[in-house]
Design an enzyme around this catalytic site. Structure first.
Site, PDB file in Angstrom:
ATOM      1  CG  ASN A  10      42.957  28.897  30.654  1.00  0.00           C
ATOM      2  OD1 ASN A  10      43.349  29.713  29.823  1.00  0.00           O
ATOM      3  ND2 ASN A  10      41.882  29.097  31.396  1.00  0.00           N
ATOM      4  NE  ARG A  91      39.309  30.300  27.882  1.00  0.00           N
ATOM      5  CZ  ARG A  91      39.013  31.202  28.807  1.00  0.00           C
ATOM      6  NH1 ARG A  91      39.491  31.076  30.018  1.00  0.00           N
ATOM      7  NH2 ARG A  91      38.237  32.210  28.511  1.00  0.00           N
ATOM      8  CG  HIS A 179      34.174  35.670  28.212  1.00  0.00           C
ATOM      9  ND1 HIS A 179      33.868  37.007  28.203  1.00  0.00           N
ATOM     10  CD2 HIS A 179      35.352  35.560  28.858  1.00  0.00           C
ATOM     11  CE1 HIS A 179      34.816  37.682  28.822  1.00  0.00           C
ATOM     12  NE2 HIS A 179      35.735  36.824  29.230  1.00  0.00           N
ATOM     13  CG  HIS A 202      31.987  35.530  31.544  1.00  0.00           C
ATOM     14  ND1 HIS A 202      32.199  34.214  31.898  1.00  0.00           N
ATOM     15  CD2 HIS A 202      33.142  36.181  31.816  1.00  0.00           C
ATOM     16  CE1 HIS A 202      33.432  34.086  32.360  1.00  0.00           C
ATOM     17  NE2 HIS A 202      34.027  35.267  32.319  1.00  0.00           N
ATOM     18  N   GLY A 204      33.817  38.865  34.700  1.00  0.00           N
ATOM     19  CA  GLY A 204      35.045  38.529  35.424  1.00  0.00           C
ATOM     20  C   GLY A 204      36.009  39.683  35.226  1.00  0.00           C
ATOM     21  NE  ARG A 235      40.850  42.832  27.694  1.00  0.00           N
ATOM     22  CZ  ARG A 235      40.365  41.628  28.013  1.00  0.00           C
ATOM     23  NH1 ARG A 235      39.068  41.450  28.160  1.00  0.00           N
ATOM     24  NH2 ARG A 235      41.177  40.613  28.173  1.00  0.00           N
ATOM     25  CG  ASP A 284      39.967  42.672  42.906  1.00  0.00           C
ATOM     26  OD1 ASP A 284      38.957  42.682  43.637  1.00  0.00           O
ATOM     27  OD2 ASP A 284      40.617  41.650  42.657  1.00  0.00           O
ATOM     28  N   GLY A 334      29.991  38.350  38.594  1.00  0.00           N
ATOM     29  CA  GLY A 334      28.611  37.884  38.454  1.00  0.00           C
ATOM     30  C   GLY A 334      28.205  36.928  39.563  1.00  0.00           C
ATOM     31  CD  GLU A 384      35.364  29.559  31.920  1.00  0.00           C
ATOM     32  OE1 GLU A 384      35.408  29.093  33.086  1.00  0.00           O
ATOM     33  OE2 GLU A 384      35.411  30.770  31.659  1.00  0.00           O
TER      34      GLU A 384
HETATM   35  P1  ADP Z   1      39.018  36.115  35.167  1.00  0.00           P
HETATM   36  O1  ADP Z   1      38.333  36.847  34.053  1.00  0.00           O
HETATM   37  O2  ADP Z   1      40.434  36.523  35.360  1.00  0.00           O
HETATM   38  O3  ADP Z   1      38.777  34.612  35.167  1.00  0.00           O
HETATM   39  P2  ADP Z   1      37.286  36.074  37.499  1.00  0.00           P
HETATM   40  O4  ADP Z   1      36.110  35.436  36.821  1.00  0.00           O
HETATM   41  O5  ADP Z   1      38.010  35.310  38.530  1.00  0.00           O
HETATM   42  O6  ADP Z   1      38.305  36.695  36.465  1.00  0.00           O
HETATM   43  O7  ADP Z   1      36.723  37.425  38.169  1.00  0.00           O
HETATM   44  C1  ADP Z   1      37.576  38.334  38.794  1.00  0.00           C
HETATM   45  C2  ADP Z   1      36.715  39.484  39.327  1.00  0.00           C
HETATM   46  O8  ADP Z   1      35.768  38.946  40.264  1.00  0.00           O
HETATM   47  C3  ADP Z   1      37.505  40.556  40.058  1.00  0.00           C
HETATM   48  O9  ADP Z   1      37.042  41.852  39.698  1.00  0.00           O
HETATM   49  C4  ADP Z   1      37.168  40.278  41.505  1.00  0.00           C
HETATM   50  O10 ADP Z   1      37.214  41.444  42.290  1.00  0.00           O
HETATM   51  C5  ADP Z   1      35.737  39.804  41.389  1.00  0.00           C
HETATM   52  N1  ADP Z   1      35.345  39.102  42.623  1.00  0.00           N
HETATM   53  C6  ADP Z   1      35.791  37.919  43.072  1.00  0.00           C
HETATM   54  N2  ADP Z   1      35.254  37.652  44.299  1.00  0.00           N
HETATM   55  C7  ADP Z   1      34.459  38.712  44.609  1.00  0.00           C
HETATM   56  C8  ADP Z   1      33.619  39.054  45.715  1.00  0.00           C
HETATM   57  N3  ADP Z   1      33.522  38.262  46.761  1.00  0.00           N
HETATM   58  N4  ADP Z   1      32.953  40.228  45.672  1.00  0.00           N
HETATM   59  C9  ADP Z   1      33.061  41.051  44.620  1.00  0.00           C
HETATM   60  N5  ADP Z   1      33.822  40.788  43.539  1.00  0.00           N
HETATM   61  C10 ADP Z   1      34.509  39.643  43.532  1.00  0.00           C
END
Ligand code: ADP
Length: 397
Positions: A10, A91, A179, A202, A204, A235, A284, A334, A384
């Site tokens: 990936n 991927r 995704h 989804h 993230g 974004r 974040d 999520g 994934e």
């Molecule tokens: P990517 O799209 O890079 O794969 P992820 O699916 O790992 O991203 O998601 C990253 C997001 O998930 C970030 O905004 C992070 O703050 C949030 N996140 C991860 N753990 C927690 C948590 N315990 N509480 C709230 N948000 C979280």
């Protein structure tokens, strides 16, 4: 089938993640995973951990470019310390109008993918580079491309057509969706009882929502590029195209060429916008939630824009699917952020969606709707890599 070591790759702009699975007779066992991160820096990281989490490789090498990074990965995985992969699954985030299927990677396939690089300049050139290098550095090992757009391949004309003159569609300008491997993994997890009318969010760093009917993707919030749809970490998501023209004119006024201005615009809407741009603080969610708790109004506004737009998309898919049997939250936010789930679902109460407050505190796999909710609400982590392994095993045979 005997057990086969299948390598999943990936590759992103600053990192290459990988994992080796042993696959056979329905068995999928992770042997190890790893990553090189910090590509383009004088001190990156390179690690490999076994399935129990023990570090097998732990280095901080200089990583001036992707070439050094991938060479490190290939040298480690070709060494006697690790099993030689029987096949490699890549991927591939975005392909193009003629590449709709997951398939064996050949030099011709890579050329075809490269011809669509302008459609996804942030993703496709990286994929093309890694695919060519992978054929060269793992000679004799079959490589397969696994598309994030594959899940969305059944869209009808009215879903994939963008409202532009037809010459743009001929260039490949259309809704592809992203995704897809995550959505596929949610459907896979729900099998054999996939609800007829399913909506998956989804959420993230990148975020999108999909409407899924009888296990088939029928609509999704991202379009030709991952900039579209709901707001994500950095974004914009959907925005009046007039705003882009306005910004582009402003940028072009001070630039020798519009291409430079386009690059700058891309960086504004892709790296400086979304949750980060509005909060002025972070992309974040964890940091944003802390800031909200401390009374930061800009963080509150950013997250409200995010959850409000998710609510709107889910509600529109309720209409499109003629109702909703299940809503699934997945991705880092999520899965882990109960506050985001609660805020989204509060906005959906008119549809009879109700969360169980105690169950919504959980993280990872759970059903979080109240007993009298008209829609089942679940949290399911995406898988994934496993989908890639499944595609590779299917294509190998
Ligand atoms: P990517 O799209 O890079 O794969 P992820 O699916 O790992 O991203 O998601 C990253 C997001 O998930 C970030 O905004 C992070 O703050 C949030 N996140 C991860 N753990 C927690 C948590 N315990 N509480 C709230 N948000 C979280």
């Amino acid at each position: 089938m005997s057990n086969l070591p299948v390598l999943v790759l990936n590759s992103g702009s600053s990192s290459i993640k990988f994992a080796m699975y042993e696959a056979g007779n329905g068995k999928r066992e992770k042997l190890f995973d790893g990553a090189v991160d910090g590509i383009g820096t004088a001190m990156g990281t390179f690690w490999i951990k076994d399935a129990a989490g023990k570090k097998l490789v732990d280095q901080t090498p200089p990583l001036p470019s992707r070439a050094e990074a991938f060479a490190l990965v290939a040298a480690a995985l070709n060494s006697a310390d690790f099993p030689k992969p029987a096949a490699i699954g890549h991927r591939v985030v975005c392909a193009g109008p003629t590449i709709r299927e997951n398939q064996l990677v050949t030099p011709q396939f890579i050329d075809e993918l490269e011809s669509y690089a302008e459609l996804a300049p942030l993703h496709t050139p990286i994929a093309v580079y890694i695919l060519r290098e992978s054929l060269r550095l793992f000679p004799g090992v079959p490589n397969f491309s696994c598309l994030d757009t594959y899940f969305h391949r059944h869209f009808t004309e009215e879903v994939y057509t963008l409202p532009l003159p037809p010459e743009y569609a001929a260039m490949g300008v259309r809704r592809y969706g992203f995704h897809g491997l995550s959505y596929e993994s949610i459907v896979h997890e729900l099998e054999p009882k996939v609800p007829e009318r399913l909506v998956v969010a989804h959420l993230g760093n990148g975020a999108s929502i999909s409407a899924i009917k009888n296990g088939v993707g029928v609509d999704t919030s991202m379009s030709m590029t991952p900039f579209s749809g709901i707001i994500s970490g950095s974004r914009t998501g959907d925005m009046d195209p007039g705003v882009l023209i306005y910004i582009l004119r402003k940028l072009a006024a001070g630039k020798p060429g519009t291409l430079e201005a386009a690059d700058e615009l891309e960086s504004i809407i892709g790296k400086k916008a979304g949750l980060l741009g509005v909060s002025g603080l972070s992309n974040d969610m964890r940091s944003l939630r802390e800031a909200i708790a401390a009374g930061n109004k800009d963080a509150r506004l950013a997250v409200t824009l995010f959850t409000r737009l998710i609510t709107k998309y889910v509600a529109s898919y309720f209409a499109e699917l003629g109702g909703m049997d299940m809503l699934v939250f997945t991705g880092g936010i999520g899965e882990n952020d109960g506050d985001t789930r609660a805020e989204v679902c509060a906005g959906l109460s008119a549809l009879g969606i109700k969360l169980d407050v105690a169950k919504n505190k959980s993280r990872g796999m759970a059903t979080i709707s109240a007993a009298d909710s008209k829609v089942v609400v679940r949290v399911i982590p995406p898988a994934e890599d496993l989908m890639i392994v499944n595609h590779v095993v299917r294509l190998l045979h």
